[in-house]
Design a protein around this motif. Structure first.
Motif, PDB file in Angstrom:
ATOM      1  N   LEU A 126      -1.404   3.654 107.542  1.00  0.00           N
ATOM      2  CA  LEU A 126      -2.857   3.552 107.399  1.00  0.00           C
ATOM      3  C   LEU A 126      -3.446   2.523 108.345  1.00  0.00           C
ATOM      4  O   LEU A 126      -4.602   2.621 108.721  1.00  0.00           O
ATOM      5  N   LYS A 132     -13.683   2.253 110.410  1.00  0.00           N
ATOM      6  CA  LYS A 132     -14.904   3.073 110.361  1.00  0.00           C
ATOM      7  C   LYS A 132     -14.578   4.511 109.994  1.00  0.00           C
ATOM      8  O   LYS A 132     -15.306   5.145 109.234  1.00  0.00           O
ATOM      9  N   ILE A 134     -12.110   5.563 108.165  1.00  0.00           N
ATOM     10  CA  ILE A 134     -11.787   5.587 106.739  1.00  0.00           C
ATOM     11  C   ILE A 134     -13.068   5.547 105.906  1.00  0.00           C
ATOM     12  O   ILE A 134     -13.246   6.331 104.967  1.00  0.00           O
ATOM     13  N   ILE A 135     -13.994   4.656 106.251  1.00  0.00           N
ATOM     14  CA  ILE A 135     -15.241   4.510 105.490  1.00  0.00           C
ATOM     15  C   ILE A 135     -16.074   5.786 105.570  1.00  0.00           C
ATOM     16  O   ILE A 135     -16.548   6.301 104.549  1.00  0.00           O
ATOM     17  N   SER A 137     -15.116   8.810 106.247  1.00  0.00           N
ATOM     18  CA  SER A 137     -14.420   9.891 105.545  1.00  0.00           C
ATOM     19  C   SER A 137     -14.636   9.787 104.044  1.00  0.00           C
ATOM     20  O   SER A 137     -14.865  10.798 103.366  1.00  0.00           O
ATOM     21  N   MET A 138     -14.563   8.567 103.516  1.00  0.00           N
ATOM     22  CA  MET A 138     -14.785   8.384 102.082  1.00  0.00           C
ATOM     23  C   MET A 138     -16.226   8.729 101.703  1.00  0.00           C
ATOM     24  O   MET A 138     -16.470   9.385 100.675  1.00  0.00           O
ATOM     25  N   ILE A 139     -17.201   8.314 102.511  1.00  0.00           N
ATOM     26  CA  ILE A 139     -18.605   8.650 102.248  1.00  0.00           C
ATOM     27  C   ILE A 139     -18.790  10.166 102.292  1.00  0.00           C
ATOM     28  O   ILE A 139     -19.460  10.748 101.438  1.00  0.00           O
ATOM     29  N   LEU A 141     -16.527  12.492 101.681  1.00  0.00           N
ATOM     30  CA  LEU A 141     -15.911  13.089 100.492  1.00  0.00           C
ATOM     31  C   LEU A 141     -16.772  12.906  99.256  1.00  0.00           C
ATOM     32  O   LEU A 141     -16.914  13.824  98.439  1.00  0.00           O
ATOM     33  N   VAL A 142     -17.394  11.735  99.108  1.00  0.00           N
ATOM     34  CA  VAL A 142     -18.288  11.501  97.967  1.00  0.00           C
ATOM     35  C   VAL A 142     -19.492  12.439  98.059  1.00  0.00           C
ATOM     36  O   VAL A 142     -19.908  13.039  97.063  1.00  0.00           O
TER      37      VAL A 142
END
Length: 168
Positions: A126, A132, A134-135, A137-139, A141-142
């Motif tokens: 990881l 950036k 990772i962040i 991608s998480m946003i 997915l949400v």
């Protein structure tokens, strides 16, 4: 405890048919039989810890500049090392204490590097991903989860029912 048991504990047989590293070391400024930079004297070896191997090499060998050029993580160290030694046996340097040194011309050196790359097992970390990515991608997915949740939580009566025509 008898002497055989003590010997077995002290000198445990090493199993090199397990995961570990294959390394390519170079004796810097050593050019084999041809003067100049035509040949590169390299060692193909295996180790569970290549940096520690380099340190032991510096402590146990005559003084020379040796550096690790490349390491690859493999599932079976002995098998890959043996295959590489066989493949480049025509470049092998005949030394009394070691059969792992080779003199490579520029084309052979590129071939060795290619062989290392072909056998490399990529171990993902990881820490290699930018923060950036990772962040975002998480946003993402949400956001997708929120939209999917809203679409599936609409009431069932909101679906348009076809009207029946009354016949007289």
């Amino acid at each position: 405890m008898n002497s055989d048991e003590i010997t077995a504990i002290i000198y445990q047989t090493r199993n090199d048919h397990e995961p570990g590293y294959i390394y390519l070391m170079e004796a810097e400024r050593y050019h084999g039989l041809i003067p100049g930079a035509w040949l590169r004297r390299c060692k193909i070896g295996l180790s569970r810890d290549p940096e520690a191997r380099l340190d032991r090499f510096h402590r146990n060998q005559p003084p020379c500049d040796v550096r690790i050029l490349k390491t690859i993580y493999v599932e079976d160290m002995a098998e890959i090392e043996s295959h590489l030694h066989e493949k480049f046996s025509d470049c092998n340097v005949d030394l009394i204490k070691s059969q792992e040194w080779f003199d490579f011309n520029p084309v052979q050196f590129l071939s060795v590097q290619w062989e290392f790359e072909k056998r490399r097992l990529y171990v993902f970390s990881l820490s290699e991903l930018p923060i950036k990515l990772i962040i975002f991608s998480m946003i993402g997915l949400v956001g997708v989860g929120t939209i999917a949740g809203r679409l599936t939580s609409q009431p069932a009566n909101s679906v348009i029912q076809p009207q029946r025509q009354l016949t007289k």
